[in-house]
Write an enzyme that holds these catalytic residues in place. Structure first.
Site, mmCIF file in Angstrom:
data_model
loop_
_atom_site.group_PDB
_atom_site.id
_atom_site.type_symbol
_atom_site.label_atom_id
_atom_site.label_comp_id
_atom_site.label_asym_id
_atom_site.label_seq_id
_atom_site.Cartn_x
_atom_site.Cartn_y
_atom_site.Cartn_z
ATOM 1 N N LYS A 1 38.848 34.121 43.241
ATOM 2 C CA LYS A 1 40.189 34.874 43.946
ATOM 3 C C LYS A 1 40.680 35.745 43.280
ATOM 4 C CE LYS A 1 42.694 32.057 46.759
ATOM 5 N NZ LYS A 1 43.643 30.955 47.176
ATOM 6 N N ILE A 2 40.548 36.918 44.012
ATOM 7 C CA ILE A 2 41.267 38.244 43.302
ATOM 8 C C ILE A 2 42.216 38.696 44.249
ATOM 9 C CG2 ILE A 2 40.946 40.887 42.821
ATOM 10 C CD1 ILE A 2 38.175 39.835 41.708
#
EC number: 2.2.1.2
Length: 368
Positions: free
Chosen positions: A139-140
């Site tokens: 997750k970014i």
């Protein structure tokens, strides 16, 4: 088995659980949810891990081992969380093997790096290597600094869950970052079919912020629009998705084996108890999307959720009309988006600090 969740799954919505703990993994609960409630993916965040570790003795042995090795709190958090995600990936592996897109488990880069491009890239690489499973997603956040990190990760073959997307313009930038990463991966000779991504578009928080502003205006017209902004915003976002993934640029990548970046509806638990507790699932049904739900929302939909068919495709104009009405009433839409992103990043940072504090406490107990 839930007929309502089956109907949702049959409509093409991938049901992901927005929660994970070692207890869910070791007791077979996650496997039960896969079998009984059509759960085909998992999302996590620091808040979820803080709650799991604070309430679970199942982490004590690993914490003690890491303390004996002299590891610091950051390393302990890294080891605990990647262990859970790796094991969840293994439980999800049959789904991953059987479907083109699902069976995935997300883990977030360190939130304190949300405005640090290089730090985010390095964190993504470390998490990807540590989990070491093809069905992991890193997750970014969709901050301005996160966009080039998304491109870099995708270019290196790291599958990404882009999180904290609130507005349509930023969503376009996220999709561009994904396609640019795929183009760079293709130039490097990578197999594009192994690279996956979802774009997590946050829903309920939009209503929370806009409703507050509508109530401050106080007119009958304003109050009648409460609970409308979030779905409208998501409809506009889906229109952007249709445009980008219908483009010649995309078709060229698709011909080279690339996968579409699916929209993921996040923050789908209602914040206002006056609203139907399934509205952010029911009103966003469209094939080839993901809806990640806390277990409370999953159970609510299993009990009384409705599937009314595809209620999203071709509705971008309706969504825009509602957003235009909000602006006409005096809602500063751009400010709403800035506030939501800023608050989102701040909440994630605060959750991270709480996670560090929780684990520090567990480490002290292990030393005693």
């Amino acid at each position: 088995m839930s007929d309502r969740l089956k109907a949702l799954s049959d409509a093409g919505v991938s049901i992901w659980l927005d929660d994970l703990s070692r207890e869910r993994i070791e007791t077979g609960n996650l496997a039960d949810l896969m079998r009984e409630k059509y759960v085909v993916g998992v999302t996590t965040n620091p808040t979820i891990f803080a709650a799991a570790i604070a309430n679970g003795e199942r982490y004590d042995e690993q914490v003690a081992q890491l303390v004996d090795k002299g590891e610091d709190v950051d390393r302990v958090v890294f080891e605990l969380t990647t262990e859970d995600v790796r094991n969840a990936c293994d439980i999800m592996r049959p789904v991953y093997d059987a479907t083109p897109y699902d069976g995935r488990v997300s883990i977030e880069v360190e939130p304190l790096l949300a405005n640090d491009t290089e730090g985010t890239i390095n964190s993504a690489r470390a998490l990807w290597a540590a989990v070491d499973r093809p069905n992991a997603l890193i997750k970014i956040p969709a901050t301005l600094e996160g966009l080039p990190a998304i491109t870099a990760a995708i270019a290196e073959g790291i599958s990404v869950n882009v999180t904290l997307i609130f507005g349509a313009q930023r969503y376009r930038e996220v999709m561009d970052a994904y396609l640019t990463g795929l183009e760079q991966a293709r130039e490097a000779g990578r197999d594009l079919s192994t690279i996956h991504s979802v774009a997590s578009f946050f829903v309920s928080r939009v209503d929370t912020e806009v409703d507050k502003r509508l109530e401050a205006i106080g007119s009958e017209t304003a109050l009648a629009l409460r609970g409308k902004a979030a779905i409208a915003n998501a409809l506009v976002a889906y229109g952007e998705f249709e445009e980008i993934f219908g483009s010649d640029r995309w078709r060229e990548l698709e011909a080279a084996g690339a996968n579409r970046q699916r929209p993921l509806w996040a923050s789908t638990g209602v914040k206002n108890p006056d609203y139907d507790d399934t509205m952010y699932v029911r009103d966003l049904v469209v094939a080839e999307t993901v809806n990640t739900m806390p277990e409370k929302t999953l159970d609510a939909f299993a009990d009384h959720g409705e599937v009314l068919g595809d209620v999203v495709t071709g509705k971008a104009g309706e969504g825009r009309a509602i957003l235009d009405r909000l602006v006409e009433l005096g809602i500063d839409w751009e400010d709403v988006l800035v506030v939501l992103e800023t608050e989102g990043v701040d909440k994630f940072k605060k959750s991270w600090e709480e996670l560090l504090e929780t684990v520090s406490g567990q480490m002290e107990k292990a030393k005693a």
